[in-house]
Design a protein around this motif. Sequence first.
Motif, PDB file in Angstrom:
ATOM      1  N   ASN A 284       0.833  -1.203   0.000  1.00  0.00           N
ATOM      2  CA  ASN A 284       0.000   0.000   0.000  1.00  0.00           C
ATOM      3  C   ASN A 284       0.872   1.260   0.000  1.00  0.00           C
ATOM      4  N   PRO A 285       1.309   1.706  -1.179  1.00  0.00           N
ATOM      5  CA  PRO A 285       2.199   2.879  -1.252  1.00  0.00           C
ATOM      6  C   PRO A 285       1.562   4.144  -0.685  1.00  0.00           C
ATOM      7  N   GLY A 286       0.237   4.149  -0.515  1.00  0.00           N
ATOM      8  CA  GLY A 286      -0.435   5.301   0.093  1.00  0.00           C
ATOM      9  C   GLY A 286       0.063   5.547   1.518  1.00  0.00           C
ATOM     10  N   LEU A 287       0.685   4.527   2.113  1.00  0.00           N
ATOM     11  CA  LEU A 287       1.188   4.683   3.489  1.00  0.00           C
ATOM     12  C   LEU A 287       2.395   5.622   3.572  1.00  0.00           C
ATOM     13  N   ILE A 288       2.917   6.034   2.426  1.00  0.00           N
ATOM     14  CA  ILE A 288       4.032   7.013   2.455  1.00  0.00           C
ATOM     15  C   ILE A 288       3.630   8.240   3.276  1.00  0.00           C
ATOM     16  N   GLU A 289       2.368   8.644   3.149  1.00  0.00           N
ATOM     17  CA  GLU A 289       1.857   9.826   3.884  1.00  0.00           C
ATOM     18  C   GLU A 289       2.130   9.740   5.385  1.00  0.00           C
ATOM     19  N   THR A 290       1.834   8.571   5.961  1.00  0.00           N
ATOM     20  CA  THR A 290       2.034   8.436   7.415  1.00  0.00           C
ATOM     21  C   THR A 290       3.445   7.951   7.749  1.00  0.00           C
ATOM     22  N   MET A 291       4.097   7.324   6.778  1.00  0.00           N
ATOM     23  CA  MET A 291       5.462   6.841   7.044  1.00  0.00           C
ATOM     24  C   MET A 291       6.448   8.011   7.184  1.00  0.00           C
ATOM     25  N   VAL A 292       6.254   9.053   6.379  1.00  0.00           N
ATOM     26  CA  VAL A 292       7.224  10.156   6.383  1.00  0.00           C
ATOM     27  C   VAL A 292       7.351  10.787   7.778  1.00  0.00           C
ATOM     28  N   PRO A 293       6.237  11.206   8.417  1.00  0.00           N
ATOM     29  CA  PRO A 293       6.416  11.741   9.777  1.00  0.00           C
ATOM     30  C   PRO A 293       6.947  10.699  10.769  1.00  0.00           C
ATOM     31  N   GLU A 294       6.648   9.426  10.523  1.00  0.00           N
ATOM     32  CA  GLU A 294       7.187   8.391  11.420  1.00  0.00           C
ATOM     33  C   GLU A 294       8.712   8.287  11.279  1.00  0.00           C
ATOM     34  N   ILE A 295       9.203   8.408  10.059  1.00  0.00           N
ATOM     35  CA  ILE A 295      10.666   8.401   9.856  1.00  0.00           C
ATOM     36  C   ILE A 295      11.278   9.571  10.624  1.00  0.00           C
ATOM     37  N   ILE A 296      10.632  10.725  10.536  1.00  0.00           N
ATOM     38  CA  ILE A 296      11.199  11.931  11.175  1.00  0.00           C
ATOM     39  C   ILE A 296      11.154  11.787  12.704  1.00  0.00           C
ATOM     40  N   ARG A 297      10.092  11.173  13.218  1.00  0.00           N
ATOM     41  CA  ARG A 297      10.042  10.920  14.670  1.00  0.00           C
ATOM     42  C   ARG A 297      11.151   9.945  15.066  1.00  0.00           C
ATOM     43  N   TYR A 298      11.202   8.834  14.348  1.00  0.00           N
ATOM     44  CA  TYR A 298      12.079   7.739  14.751  1.00  0.00           C
ATOM     45  C   TYR A 298      13.556   8.144  14.653  1.00  0.00           C
ATOM     46  N   GLN A 299      13.871   8.955  13.645  1.00  0.00           N
ATOM     47  CA  GLN A 299      15.255   9.414  13.509  1.00  0.00           C
ATOM     48  C   GLN A 299      15.558  10.541  14.501  1.00  0.00           C
ATOM     49  N   THR A 300      14.613  11.454  14.677  1.00  0.00           N
ATOM     50  CA  THR A 300      14.846  12.690  15.458  1.00  0.00           C
ATOM     51  C   THR A 300      16.192  13.312  15.063  1.00  0.00           C
ATOM     52  N   PRO A 301      16.226  13.992  13.903  1.00  0.00           N
ATOM     53  CA  PRO A 301      17.510  14.451  13.358  1.00  0.00           C
ATOM     54  C   PRO A 301      18.234  15.477  14.235  1.00  0.00           C
ATOM     55  N   LEU A 302      17.501  16.225  15.042  1.00  0.00           N
ATOM     56  CA  LEU A 302      18.187  17.064  16.041  1.00  0.00           C
ATOM     57  C   LEU A 302      17.803  16.508  17.406  1.00  0.00           C
ATOM     58  N   LYS A 351      -1.760   6.112  13.819  1.00  0.00           N
ATOM     59  CA  LYS A 351      -2.987   6.918  13.686  1.00  0.00           C
ATOM     60  C   LYS A 351      -2.665   8.414  13.764  1.00  0.00           C
ATOM     61  N   ARG A 352      -1.713   8.776  14.625  1.00  0.00           N
ATOM     62  CA  ARG A 352      -1.366  10.203  14.752  1.00  0.00           C
ATOM     63  C   ARG A 352       0.137  10.372  14.536  1.00  0.00           C
ATOM     64  N   PRO A 353       0.568  10.182  13.292  1.00  0.00           N
ATOM     65  CA  PRO A 353       2.028  10.144  13.051  1.00  0.00           C
ATOM     66  C   PRO A 353       2.718  11.482  13.286  1.00  0.00           C
ATOM     67  N   ARG A 354       1.944  12.571  13.232  1.00  0.00           N
ATOM     68  CA  ARG A 354       2.605  13.879  13.421  1.00  0.00           C
ATOM     69  C   ARG A 354       2.742  14.241  14.894  1.00  0.00           C
ATOM     70  N   GLN A 355       2.345  13.339  15.755  1.00  0.00           N
ATOM     71  CA  GLN A 355       2.542  13.613  17.175  1.00  0.00           C
ATOM     72  C   GLN A 355       3.989  13.258  17.547  1.00  0.00           C
ATOM     73  N   HIS A 356       4.878  14.184  17.297  1.00  0.00           N
ATOM     74  CA  HIS A 356       6.276  13.988  17.677  1.00  0.00           C
ATOM     75  C   HIS A 356       6.919  15.355  17.886  1.00  0.00           C
ATOM     76  N   TRP A 380      10.258   8.815  -1.581  1.00  0.00           N
ATOM     77  CA  TRP A 380       9.765   7.448  -1.400  1.00  0.00           C
ATOM     78  C   TRP A 380       8.818   7.034  -2.524  1.00  0.00           C
ATOM     79  N   GLU A 381       8.069   7.978  -3.061  1.00  0.00           N
ATOM     80  CA  GLU A 381       7.218   7.628  -4.218  1.00  0.00           C
ATOM     81  C   GLU A 381       8.096   7.155  -5.379  1.00  0.00           C
TER      82      GLU A 381
END
Length: 417
Positions: A284-302, A351-356, A380-381
């Motif tokens: 389901n490539p549509g999951l890119i939408e929620t995956m992107v903020p999850e990557i940013i949370r999980y990495q926490t670049p700063l 469900k709330r990927p931008r909560q980070h 990712w697309e």
Amino acid sequence: MNAPVNVDHEALARSLPLDKLDVSDPALFRDDVWMPYFRRLRQEDPVHHTAESLFGPHWSITKYNDIMKAELAHKTLSSDSSYGGITIRDRPADLRLPMFIAMDPPQHDEQRKAVQPIVAPGNLAKLEGVIRERVCRILDGLPRGETFNWVDHVSIELTVQMLATLFDFPFEDRRKLSYWSDRATAFPMPGGIIETEEQREEVFAECLAYFTNLWNERVNAEPRPDLVSMLAHAEATRNMTPREFLGNLILLIVGGNDTTRNSISGGVLFLDQNPGEFAKLRANPGLIETMVPEIIRYQTPLSHMRRTAVADTEIGGKLIRKGEKVVMWYISGNRDEEAIEEPDHFIIDRKRPRQHLSFGFGIHRCVGNRLAEMQLKILWEEILARFPRIEVVGEPQRIYSSFVHGITDLPVRIPAN
Ligand code: HEM
């Protein structure tokens, strides 16, 4: 803390006396062993005072809600550079760079407004086409069936190309941007990419000279939608001193560079480590939408931002006194089990990927957040449209820093077919 190598960090984190627990040690991030130390603090001493560290005494705020409170308390917890800066390491007074991330209102708000149009929806829409074209060109040029460093070939190249677009910077010189950015944030040490503060100042002088030429070209021309032209024409920034111009340039270069770069690298690593999530994404490539903020949370670049108390203040039941240094550890808040479900897992359909907290919160919340997300989404697309998978084939190498949380080497292989 100086943890010896080959130790059981879970055990050490549990057994160290609390007053010896120092989460600011850059080696914890380079060795990717920071997690149990922060977990212990969140559980036992969420607002923690460290008396001695590489960076002097400081408070560590480790829980999600306390970090939000600290971010909102900008009247008592100042960002003003005259108190030492916005990262845990104090900058020597004569070497401090004025930039709006290191200012309080009202000056902060006025200067921030000067560059805000760069991320207006209309401008983002215009940038989307350019970024996609550049992503495609980079991905199409990657070797197949061979090992290469993803960081250099993709993460750095793509972010630098985007920055060059934002500044309307001469394309052929674009790698100067990552050269300056890396040296602006590096920890000075023997054998490092900069060894002394004087070397850093030399790099800054070169950066300022280059951009002064661009400013001079643009200041007397019609305003254009690039960052140099915006700074040269806006009321709040057109009379900046050269040092202030340099400071804001470094802010924009580092802000847009290290952070997005490390989210690009992190995404490849996390999907390799979590094949189940990659299978979900393929289905389901549509999951890119929620995956992107999850990557940013999980990495926490700063990993953190720092403030300085300008009045006594209370956070999490602890009294922070005027003049003390306060470090808001986003990297820990993003793993706070009371705020985020299963925070140690990389889950692409939250469900709330931008909560980070990776973009901060409050008046300094990242200006470039939507731009960074857009870039990762396009990447990712286009990856999914081309490659069945990207295999990580060696150990990632991480930066020795407790500020920029990132990867310098990520050996990968894209199967030949
Ligand atoms: C501020 C993270 C991408 C420009 C910040 C802050 C963080 C952050 C943590 C400080 C927030 C605070 O103190 O509350 C990130 C991350 C990014 C990213 C994780 C990518 C994944 C970008 C991009 C740009 C940018 C692409 C644009 C060039 C800025 C600027 C500020 C800022 C100008 C200062 C805002 C202020 O002080 O008002 N960013 N950033 N960032 N970021 Fe980003």
